[in-house]
Write a protein that holds these residues in place. Structure first.
Motif, mmCIF file in Angstrom:
data_model
loop_
_atom_site.group_PDB
_atom_site.id
_atom_site.type_symbol
_atom_site.label_atom_id
_atom_site.label_comp_id
_atom_site.label_asym_id
_atom_site.label_seq_id
_atom_site.Cartn_x
_atom_site.Cartn_y
_atom_site.Cartn_z
ATOM 1 N N ASN A 63 34.357 29.544 43.684
ATOM 2 C CA ASN A 63 35.801 29.677 43.707
ATOM 3 C C ASN A 63 36.460 28.301 43.825
ATOM 4 O O ASN A 63 35.941 27.405 44.484
ATOM 5 N N VAL A 97 42.888 30.382 46.952
ATOM 6 C CA VAL A 97 41.547 30.498 46.381
ATOM 7 C C VAL A 97 41.647 31.202 45.031
ATOM 8 O O VAL A 97 42.121 32.340 44.958
ATOM 9 N N ASP A 98 41.221 30.538 43.965
ATOM 10 C CA ASP A 98 41.140 31.152 42.642
ATOM 11 C C ASP A 98 39.806 31.867 42.508
ATOM 12 O O ASP A 98 38.748 31.248 42.698
ATOM 13 N N CYS A 99 39.834 33.146 42.185
ATOM 14 C CA CYS A 99 38.611 33.943 42.044
ATOM 15 C C CYS A 99 38.383 34.302 40.573
ATOM 16 O O CYS A 99 39.316 34.293 39.771
ATOM 17 N N ASP A 100 37.147 34.656 40.250
ATOM 18 C CA ASP A 100 36.798 34.961 38.865
ATOM 19 C C ASP A 100 37.427 36.257 38.383
ATOM 20 O O ASP A 100 37.802 36.377 37.218
ATOM 21 N N ALA A 132 35.839 39.950 42.800
ATOM 22 C CA ALA A 132 35.602 38.786 43.659
ATOM 23 C C ALA A 132 36.706 38.648 44.703
ATOM 24 O O ALA A 132 36.445 38.247 45.851
ATOM 25 N N VAL A 133 37.938 38.972 44.332
ATOM 26 C CA VAL A 133 39.043 38.954 45.294
ATOM 27 C C VAL A 133 38.779 39.941 46.426
ATOM 28 O O VAL A 133 38.915 39.617 47.611
ATOM 29 N N LEU A 176 35.917 38.699 48.720
ATOM 30 C CA LEU A 176 36.307 37.577 49.568
ATOM 31 C C LEU A 176 37.312 38.016 50.625
ATOM 32 O O LEU A 176 37.191 37.640 51.802
ATOM 33 N N ARG A 188 43.999 37.869 41.182
ATOM 34 C CA ARG A 188 42.924 36.905 40.925
ATOM 35 C C ARG A 188 42.860 35.803 41.979
ATOM 36 O O ARG A 188 42.126 34.851 41.820
ATOM 37 N N THR A 189 43.633 35.921 43.039
ATOM 38 C CA THR A 189 43.678 34.875 44.067
ATOM 39 C C THR A 189 43.703 35.471 45.462
ATOM 40 O O THR A 189 44.044 36.649 45.652
ATOM 41 N N ARG A 225 34.726 28.374 52.425
ATOM 42 C CA ARG A 225 33.524 28.102 51.613
ATOM 43 C C ARG A 225 32.247 28.623 52.273
ATOM 44 O O ARG A 225 31.286 28.977 51.584
#
Length: 205
Positions: A2, A14-17, A21-22, A25, A45-46, A66
């Motif tokens: 990310n 946070v930019d997610c795929d 993924a959002v 996370l 997406r974030t 992280r």
């Protein structure tokens, strides 16, 4: 991996795929956030993490994000299920059925059979964007948005379903209505639908 971006001196974006993924996370970060985290806000997406710079440095927040492993799907969010009764008589129900090449009854059956989860909230207080693993109900937004959609309207748009907590403009395909209270500013928890919560829709008798 990310991508993380500073947003002023009080937030990390946070930019997610993708949306999955959002969700993973967001579920992980909300388990035990360190003292000084103010809010964690997922979107399509974030994930935005806001913090008190007097108690946490940006480097510490970045390191915490992280080092936090994503939570697997089977333990995302809440264990309780919110049940919402719906009268499936929306003005766009026939159009949705035509778009999906199915019957109105099959649209209702698919909507009530699906297990929905609140991915994120936005647009208006209490408005949750709900997703499901079922691909049966993916339809486009209306070509011409309405200037006023009544409170309690249940709609579909893209991969999402949602319930309008109050009367407002909107372009979602309306398939039904509910009397459920989605937003009560005087309640201890004002929003009925919060990220991670599981929702089942039931056909009102």
């Amino acid at each position: 991996m990310n991508l993380l971006h500073a947003v002023g001196d009080r937030a990390i974006l946070v930019d997610c795929d993708d949306l999955e993924a959002v969700l993973a996370l967001n579920a992980a970060l909300t388990v035990a956030p360190p003292d000084g985290i103010v809010d964690i806000v997922p979107a399509a997406r974030t994930v935005l993490v806001t913090f008190d710079p007097a108690r946490l440095s940006a480097d510490r927040v970045t390191g915490w994000i992280r080092s936090t492993p994503p939570v697997p799907p089977e333990v995302w969010g809440y264990s309780d299920v919110v049940e919402i009764d719906v009268q499936y008589s929306g003005e766009d129900l026939a159009e949705v059925a035509a778009l999906l090449s199915t019957s109105e009854r099959e649209v209702v059956q698919a909507h009530t059979a699906s297990v929905w989860r609140v991915a994120f909230v936005g647009f208006a207080p209490g408005f949750g964007y709900l997703v499901t693993d079922s691909p049966q109900l993916v339809v486009p937004r209306r070509a011409s948005p309405r200037t006023s959609v009544p409170a309690g309207s249940v709609g579909l748009a893209g991969e999402y379903t949602g319930v309008y907590p109050r009367s407002s403009p909107g372009g979602w395909q309306i398939i039904g209505r509910t009397d459920a209270v989605l937003w009560d500013p005087d309640a201890t928890t004002p929003a009925l639908l919060v990220p991670g919560r599981v929702v089942r829709f039931r056909e009102a008798s």
